[in-house]
Scaffold this active site. Structure first.
Site, short mmCIF file in Angstrom:
data_model
loop_
_atom_site.label_atom_id
_atom_site.label_comp_id
_atom_site.label_asym_id
_atom_site.label_seq_id
_atom_site.Cartn_x
_atom_site.Cartn_y
_atom_site.Cartn_z
N HIS A 1 0.84 -1.21 0.00
CA HIS A 1 0.00 0.00 0.00
C HIS A 1 0.87 1.26 0.00
O HIS A 1 0.61 2.22 -0.72
CB HIS A 1 -0.89 0.03 1.26
CG HIS A 1 -1.89 -1.09 1.35
ND1 HIS A 1 -2.04 -1.86 2.47
CD2 HIS A 1 -2.80 -1.55 0.45
CE1 HIS A 1 -3.02 -2.75 2.28
NE2 HIS A 1 -3.49 -2.60 1.06
N LYS B 1 -17.43 -7.37 6.92
CA LYS B 1 -16.16 -8.08 6.88
C LYS B 1 -15.59 -8.21 8.28
O LYS B 1 -15.66 -7.26 9.07
CB LYS B 1 -15.18 -7.27 6.01
CG LYS B 1 -14.32 -8.12 5.10
CD LYS B 1 -13.58 -7.20 4.13
CE LYS B 1 -12.48 -7.90 3.40
NZ LYS B 1 -11.80 -7.00 2.47
N ARG C 1 -2.00 -6.33 -8.29
CA ARG C 1 -0.88 -7.25 -8.07
C ARG C 1 -0.79 -8.30 -9.16
O ARG C 1 0.25 -8.58 -9.69
CB ARG C 1 -1.03 -7.94 -6.71
CG ARG C 1 -0.62 -7.07 -5.56
CD ARG C 1 -1.19 -7.57 -4.28
NE ARG C 1 -2.64 -7.46 -4.30
CZ ARG C 1 -3.42 -7.69 -3.27
NH1 ARG C 1 -2.90 -8.09 -2.14
NH2 ARG C 1 -4.72 -7.54 -3.35
N SER D 1 -2.69 -7.99 2.90
CA SER D 1 -3.02 -7.82 4.32
C SER D 1 -3.38 -9.16 4.94
O SER D 1 -2.97 -9.47 6.06
CB SER D 1 -4.19 -6.85 4.48
OG SER D 1 -3.84 -5.58 4.02
P1 ADP Z 1 -9.73 -3.91 -0.55
O1 ADP Z 1 -10.45 -4.72 0.48
O2 ADP Z 1 -10.46 -2.68 -0.98
O3 ADP Z 1 -9.17 -4.67 -1.71
P2 ADP Z 1 -7.01 -3.74 0.40
O4 ADP Z 1 -6.53 -3.04 1.62
O5 ADP Z 1 -6.83 -5.20 0.34
O6 ADP Z 1 -8.51 -3.30 0.27
O7 ADP Z 1 -6.33 -3.11 -0.87
C1 ADP Z 1 -6.48 -1.74 -1.20
C2 ADP Z 1 -5.86 -1.51 -2.57
O8 ADP Z 1 -4.44 -1.72 -2.48
C3 ADP Z 1 -6.34 -2.44 -3.67
O9 ADP Z 1 -6.37 -1.70 -4.88
C4 ADP Z 1 -5.30 -3.51 -3.74
O10 ADP Z 1 -5.22 -4.11 -5.01
C5 ADP Z 1 -4.05 -2.68 -3.44
N1 ADP Z 1 -2.99 -3.51 -2.88
C6 ADP Z 1 -3.06 -4.36 -1.85
N2 ADP Z 1 -1.86 -4.93 -1.61
C7 ADP Z 1 -1.01 -4.44 -2.54
C8 ADP Z 1 0.37 -4.66 -2.86
N3 ADP Z 1 1.10 -5.54 -2.19
N4 ADP Z 1 0.91 -3.97 -3.87
C9 ADP Z 1 0.15 -3.09 -4.57
N5 ADP Z 1 -1.15 -2.85 -4.36
C10 ADP Z 1 -1.74 -3.51 -3.35
#
Ligand code: ADP
Length: 159
Positions: A17, A41, A90, A128
């Site tokens: 992130h 969730k 990703r 995450s």
């Molecule tokens: P959501 O539940 O909305 O997917 P996340 O916190 O999992 O929330 O992810 C938020 C955003 O960050 C999404 O666009 C996700 O694809 C991106 N993201 C999550 N992990 C990574 C990573 N390791 N590298 C790049 N982008 C990421």
């Protein structure tokens, strides 16, 4: 001034992130990191706690704000006076979901736009949910999350 919103769960905020935040600020002038309050969730950290940790990561940065949001993303965007969203990709598996979400949001708000940034290879395995699972089993995730998040996870799982 171009403003954008980076919405997500951020439960917890990872170095993946973090990289998306920094790179998006090469394209936009100001970014609001919007932590989704998702009641359906099951989360590890309360939304307010996630906001607190992310604020700590970006302490002193005037080009970044962090807050929670709930409800429809397009309504939140209208309130923030922007139509631009940042999301990270990703793998191909992210694409299908992101595409569907984009199409729906675009249907709800015609001016809606998403800037997709590809994860760097060193971050493309970080999620995450995997970070939480590994941390809960005592694995070392210190190179995958910011220091404040690492300390918070240790506090939770070392009890
Ligand atoms: P959501 O539940 O909305 O997917 P996340 O916190 O999992 O929330 O992810 C938020 C955003 O960050 C999404 O666009 C996700 O694809 C991106 N993201 C999550 N992990 C990574 C990573 N390791 N590298 C790049 N982008 C990421």
């Amino acid at each position: 001034m171009i403003r954008a919103v980076y919405p997500g769960s951020f439960d917890p905020f990872t170095n993946g992130h973090l990289d998306i935040v920094e790179r998006s600020l090469l394209v936009v002038d100001h970014l609001t990191i919007a932590v989704l309050k998702n009641t359906s969730k099951k989360n590890l950290l309360e939304p307010e706690k996630r906001v607190e940790l992310i604020r700590e990561v970006f302490k002193g940065r005037e080009d970044i704000s962090v807050e929670t949001f709930s409800g429809l993303l397009v309504d939140y965007l209208k309130m923030k006076n922007t139509t631009c969203v940042i999301r990270g990709l990703r793998a191909v598996s992210d694409f299908d979901y992101e595409h569907a979400v984009f199409l729906m949001n675009n249907r709800l708000l015609h001016e809606f736009e998403t800037i997709f940034l590809m994860a760097r290879s060193e971050n493309s395995f970080i999620s995450s949910s995997i970070v939480k699972e590994v941390a809960s089993l005592g694995g070392n995730i210190s190179d995958q999350v910011p220091e404040v998040v690492y300390r918070q996870l240790r506090e939770i799982y070392n009890k």
